[in-house]
Design a protein around this motif. Structure first.
Motif, PDB file in Angstrom:
ATOM      1  N   ARG A  26       8.466   2.892 -10.785  1.00  0.00           N
ATOM      2  CA  ARG A  26       8.695   1.476 -10.471  1.00  0.00           C
ATOM      3  C   ARG A  26       8.399   1.189  -9.003  1.00  0.00           C
ATOM      4  NH1 ARG A  26      11.979  -1.614 -13.812  1.00  0.00           N
ATOM      5  NH2 ARG A  26      11.504  -3.270 -12.304  1.00  0.00           N
ATOM      6  N   GLN A  85       4.609   1.305  -8.406  1.00  0.00           N
ATOM      7  CA  GLN A  85       3.956   0.096  -8.917  1.00  0.00           C
ATOM      8  C   GLN A  85       4.152  -1.086  -7.970  1.00  0.00           C
ATOM      9  OE1 GLN A  85       5.719  -0.307 -12.802  1.00  0.00           O
ATOM     10  NE2 GLN A  85       4.062   0.816 -13.817  1.00  0.00           N
ATOM     11  N   ALA A  86       5.373  -1.200  -7.428  1.00  0.00           N
ATOM     12  CA  ALA A  86       5.652  -2.305  -6.501  1.00  0.00           C
ATOM     13  C   ALA A  86       4.845  -2.157  -5.216  1.00  0.00           C
ATOM     14  CB  ALA A  86       7.147  -2.360  -6.197  1.00  0.00           C
ATOM     15  N   ALA A 143       2.074  -0.726  -4.783  1.00  0.00           N
ATOM     16  CA  ALA A 143       0.655  -0.935  -5.049  1.00  0.00           C
ATOM     17  C   ALA A 143       0.273  -2.409  -4.966  1.00  0.00           C
ATOM     18  CB  ALA A 143       0.289  -0.371  -6.422  1.00  0.00           C
ATOM     19  N   GLU A 144       1.272  -3.295  -5.062  1.00  0.00           N
ATOM     20  CA  GLU A 144       1.004  -4.733  -5.000  1.00  0.00           C
ATOM     21  C   GLU A 144       0.934  -5.247  -3.556  1.00  0.00           C
ATOM     22  OE1 GLU A 144       0.388  -6.664  -7.640  1.00  0.00           O
ATOM     23  OE2 GLU A 144       0.531  -4.884  -8.911  1.00  0.00           O
ATOM     24  N   LEU A 145       1.297  -4.407  -2.586  1.00  0.00           N
ATOM     25  CA  LEU A 145       1.334  -4.847  -1.197  1.00  0.00           C
ATOM     26  C   LEU A 145      -0.057  -4.832  -0.579  1.00  0.00           C
ATOM     27  CD1 LEU A 145       4.471  -2.886   0.059  1.00  0.00           C
ATOM     28  CD2 LEU A 145       4.364  -5.281  -0.632  1.00  0.00           C
ATOM     29  N   GLY A 146      -0.251  -5.709   0.387  1.00  0.00           N
ATOM     30  CA  GLY A 146      -1.499  -5.736   1.122  1.00  0.00           C
ATOM     31  C   GLY A 146      -1.497  -4.707   2.245  1.00  0.00           C
ATOM     32  N   GLN A 200       1.484  -3.985   4.890  1.00  0.00           N
ATOM     33  CA  GLN A 200       2.770  -4.527   4.457  1.00  0.00           C
ATOM     34  C   GLN A 200       3.768  -3.428   4.107  1.00  0.00           C
ATOM     35  OE1 GLN A 200       1.483  -7.210   1.297  1.00  0.00           O
ATOM     36  NE2 GLN A 200       1.800  -8.964   2.641  1.00  0.00           N
ATOM     37  N   ASP A 201       3.253  -2.243   3.729  1.00  0.00           N
ATOM     38  CA  ASP A 201       4.172  -1.143   3.434  1.00  0.00           C
ATOM     39  C   ASP A 201       4.957  -0.746   4.667  1.00  0.00           C
ATOM     40  OD1 ASP A 201       1.844  -0.275   4.627  1.00  0.00           O
ATOM     41  OD2 ASP A 201       1.734   1.603   3.506  1.00  0.00           O
TER      42      ASP A 201
END
Length: 289
Positions: A88, A91-92, A94-97, A100-101
């Motif tokens: 989870r 997956q989350a 992986a959505e960041l630009g 942003q991590d």
């Protein structure tokens, strides 16, 4: 909070219980404290976990309590819970630009430090004092804080650590100049933050704000105290401008700079620190200049 959790047929509290039991040497009383549940709720939950074959009970040495342990089936189920959680999170993320991590990581570190500070008893809080001038161990400690922080938030490596150590050592040899100064935040005898004003290297009435860092576990008002001390020195010396360099994505620091009148003046890609980063230069003009 009810219903199935983490891809299993377990409740949240039952899944949490398995993770706590996995650590070893846990009793029902321990679970009552750690899960913040009453004894009857823990007893019912454990009875079900024993019946399903996930948890086993063994008597303690004095016979007054029982230790809890995972069975083979329980270990398999707990491993599946961990795998579900890791998936989870992956997956989350992986959505960041791009970058942003790092903002997420910095925010979590700040939040964790704030939680620890809030949980301390009033008598346990150790005040942070701002002290000017060189302190024994300053170069090593400030270099260490930079190396750990920027390795975590920006992926910087040996090149960055060596640059910090070399530059700070050279600067400390120039602290006798009236336009140069350094401050450290002290918690007891430990250095937990630093900031410096180099009034010589940029010239032209421009102050260079350098080595602004704070230990993750001690952030809070101390950051503002350090920055306030440095900017008060800048204004007292009549510097027209103050410049600082940092990396993009450090949103908490960016907010602090905005509060104190800094604006983004330049941005460029950099790779000389062992990682690809966005270098940013911020400028603050002297109030009224």
């Amino acid at each position: 909070m009810g219903g199935k959790f983490a891809g299993t047929d377990l409740s949240l509290s039952a899944a949490h219980a398995l993770i706590e039991i996995e650590a070893g040497k846990v009793t029902a009383r321990d679970l009552t404290d750690r899960l913040c549940l009453d004894k009857s709720s823990v007893s019912r939950m454990l009875r079900k976990l024993v019946e399903t074959g996930d948890v086993a009970e063994t008597g303690g040495s004095d016979g007054r309590f029982k230790f809890l342990s995972l069975t083979d089936a329980g270990r398999e189920r707990t491993a599946a819970i961990h795998a579900f959680a890791r998936n989870r999170v992956a997956q989350a993320l992986a959505e960041l630009g791009p970058g942003q991590d790092h903002a997420i990581l910095e925010g979590l570190n700040l939040y964790a430090a704030a939680l620890m500070a809030a949980e301390r008893a009033p008598g346990d809080v150790c005040a942070i004092d701002i002290v000017s001038g060189y302190q024994t161990g300053l170069i090593a400690r400030v270099t260490q804080m930079h190396a750990h922080s920027y390795a975590r938030t920006a992926g910087c490596a040996l090149q960055f650590e060596a640059w910090v150590a070399g530059g700070l050592s050279e600067f400390c040899g120039r602290l006798g100049a009236p336009s140069n100064a350094i401050w450290v935040a002290m918690r007891g005898r430990e250095i937990v933050g630093s900031i410096a004003i180099d009034g010589e290297d940029l010239g032209g009435g421009v102050a260079h704000l350098r080595w602004f860092i704070f230990d993750d576990g001690a952030r809070g008002g101390g950051c503002r105290k350090l920055l306030g001390a440095a900017l008060a020195f800048v204004d007292a010396c009549d510097f027209v401008e103050t410049h600082l360099w940092t990396f993009g994505g450090l949103d908490a620091a960016r907010h602090l700079y905005d509060e104190h009148g800094f604006t983004l003046a330049e941005e460029r890609a950099g790779s000389q620190w062992g990682a690809d980063v966005r270098e940013q230069r911020f400028v603050r003009r002297r109030p009224g200049a």
